[in-house]
Design a protein around this motif. Sequence first.
Motif, mmCIF file in Angstrom:
data_model
loop_
_atom_site.group_PDB
_atom_site.id
_atom_site.type_symbol
_atom_site.label_atom_id
_atom_site.label_comp_id
_atom_site.label_asym_id
_atom_site.label_seq_id
_atom_site.Cartn_x
_atom_site.Cartn_y
_atom_site.Cartn_z
ATOM 1 N N CYS A 20 4.563 -1.037 3.035
ATOM 2 C CA CYS A 20 3.650 -0.008 3.562
ATOM 3 C C CYS A 20 4.337 0.821 4.646
ATOM 4 N N ALA A 21 5.138 0.159 5.471
ATOM 5 C CA ALA A 21 5.848 0.863 6.542
ATOM 6 C C ALA A 21 6.830 1.877 5.960
ATOM 7 N N ILE A 22 7.579 1.453 4.924
ATOM 8 C CA ILE A 22 8.552 2.359 4.304
ATOM 9 C C ILE A 22 7.851 3.521 3.613
ATOM 10 N N LEU A 23 6.798 3.245 2.885
ATOM 11 C CA LEU A 23 6.070 4.312 2.187
ATOM 12 C C LEU A 23 5.428 5.287 3.165
ATOM 13 N N ALA A 24 4.978 4.771 4.304
ATOM 14 C CA ALA A 24 4.395 5.652 5.330
ATOM 15 C C ALA A 24 5.450 6.621 5.857
ATOM 16 N N ILE A 25 6.671 6.101 6.058
ATOM 17 C CA ILE A 25 7.763 6.960 6.549
ATOM 18 C C ILE A 25 8.138 7.996 5.502
ATOM 19 N N SER A 49 -4.117 -1.495 -2.520
ATOM 20 C CA SER A 49 -4.180 -2.950 -2.721
ATOM 21 C C SER A 49 -3.860 -3.696 -1.432
ATOM 22 N N ALA A 50 -2.874 -3.208 -0.685
ATOM 23 C CA ALA A 50 -2.512 -3.841 0.589
ATOM 24 C C ALA A 50 -3.648 -3.694 1.600
ATOM 25 N N LEU A 51 -4.285 -2.523 1.604
ATOM 26 C CA LEU A 51 -5.443 -2.312 2.486
ATOM 27 C C LEU A 51 -6.542 -3.322 2.177
ATOM 28 N N LEU A 58 -3.171 -5.795 11.322
ATOM 29 C CA LEU A 58 -3.271 -4.469 11.910
ATOM 30 C C LEU A 58 -2.100 -3.571 11.512
ATOM 31 N N VAL A 59 -0.913 -4.131 11.415
ATOM 32 C CA VAL A 59 0.267 -3.333 11.076
ATOM 33 C C VAL A 59 0.147 -2.782 9.661
ATOM 34 N N ILE A 60 -0.235 -3.640 8.720
ATOM 35 C CA ILE A 60 -0.419 -3.182 7.339
ATOM 36 C C ILE A 60 -1.523 -2.132 7.267
ATOM 37 N N ASP A 63 -0.216 1.247 8.837
ATOM 38 C CA ASP A 63 0.784 1.935 8.010
ATOM 39 C C ASP A 63 0.181 2.403 6.683
ATOM 40 N N ALA A 64 -0.719 1.615 6.124
ATOM 41 C CA ALA A 64 -1.384 2.024 4.885
ATOM 42 C C ALA A 64 -2.233 3.270 5.132
ATOM 43 N N CYS A 65 -2.975 3.274 6.234
ATOM 44 C CA CYS A 65 -3.779 4.455 6.590
ATOM 45 C C CYS A 65 -2.881 5.667 6.805
#
Length: 376
Positions: A20-25, A49-51, A58-60, A63-65
């Motif tokens: 999620c962090a990589i996709l957010a970036i 799905s991760a959400l 909180l981190v997921i 970053d998902a949001c």
Amino acid sequence: VVIDCMVEHESNEVIQQLGCAILAILASTENLQVNLSIAETDGIDMIVSALAGFTENLVIQTDACRALSHLSIDHESRMLISSQGGLILLVNAMNRFRDDIDLLEAACSALLNLSSDAEEQVLSGSSVVETIVSTMRHQVNSPKLQEKCLGVLQNVSMRSKNAKQEIANAGGIGAVVFAIREFMGSPSVLERSFTTMWSLAVLEDNQRRIALEGGISLVINGMMANIEYEKVQKQACGCLCTLSTNSENKTLIRDLGGVDAIVYAMWAHYSSDLLLIEACRALSSLAVNVQTNEVMIASEGEIGAIMSAMRRFPDSERLQEHACVAIRNFLLSADNVAIVRPHAAELEKLMNLASAKFPDRCSERAKQVRASLFAS
């Protein structure tokens, strides 16, 4: 590779967090090709799905949001996110982490995009309005978050009369009024607030609610405090125009200095035809109170500002139309005719020009103006 790894290890919290962090970036570049690639390779599916799967992380969630806020800039992606329950999951994240500004801003950014064309039934069923209003009342020190929340309410309000009623019932009018009061020095918050209030004020019941909440005085104060900001002034003029369809509000706007605020806006932004159109609409509404059969006594200020607008934008059909209506309405009073008569020759020329260029819109109103001016 990132998405494939997330698919293969869907229950692995660490991998989902990193994914999620990589996709957010990647999504934050808002590069169309990159975002399309993420959507076409099931990236949105995995983020949603991760959400859903790691609601306490909180981190997921953040970053998902954040990823969804960037991925939701195009229509097809918004439809995909909504169809997979992303909208409800964003709302749930906001309710779960009410004290985390980063998550709230990211989720609100996503909702701002999604609410622009999500189905009204989906918006209503996901408690978006209640959550946004609650967030605005809970997080009172963040103008950036307030602005995003107001944008969501604006999008929802513009859907239908039922949506406007739903916002009012959820305390949305009070939340908008609070935002104006607390962020009087933030032009971006005020612009969103006035736009949202303008939309809500289309309902007659909401017009009364806004007045009872002190919204009218705050709109006028906001205009005076932010005279240099054209967009603030334009939205405020539109807001006052709509609010003034209520007879009591019309009187209140006049008494609180609303007419002066509109005229100041017209002179401060004399080169903006869009603002002048809204200002002329507001003045034409304020000029006459049909319920009490009263006509507002004008001054040189209102008449001069309207005539100046007509001179400056002779080719703007909407401006000429609303200026003609405003002048016509003011001249329903003999006292106003006496005030205007020294300018009769010039006003007649302006009316003749408007009639010639836009006969369908202006000729009848111009004829009425001339009749009032030259009545024996």
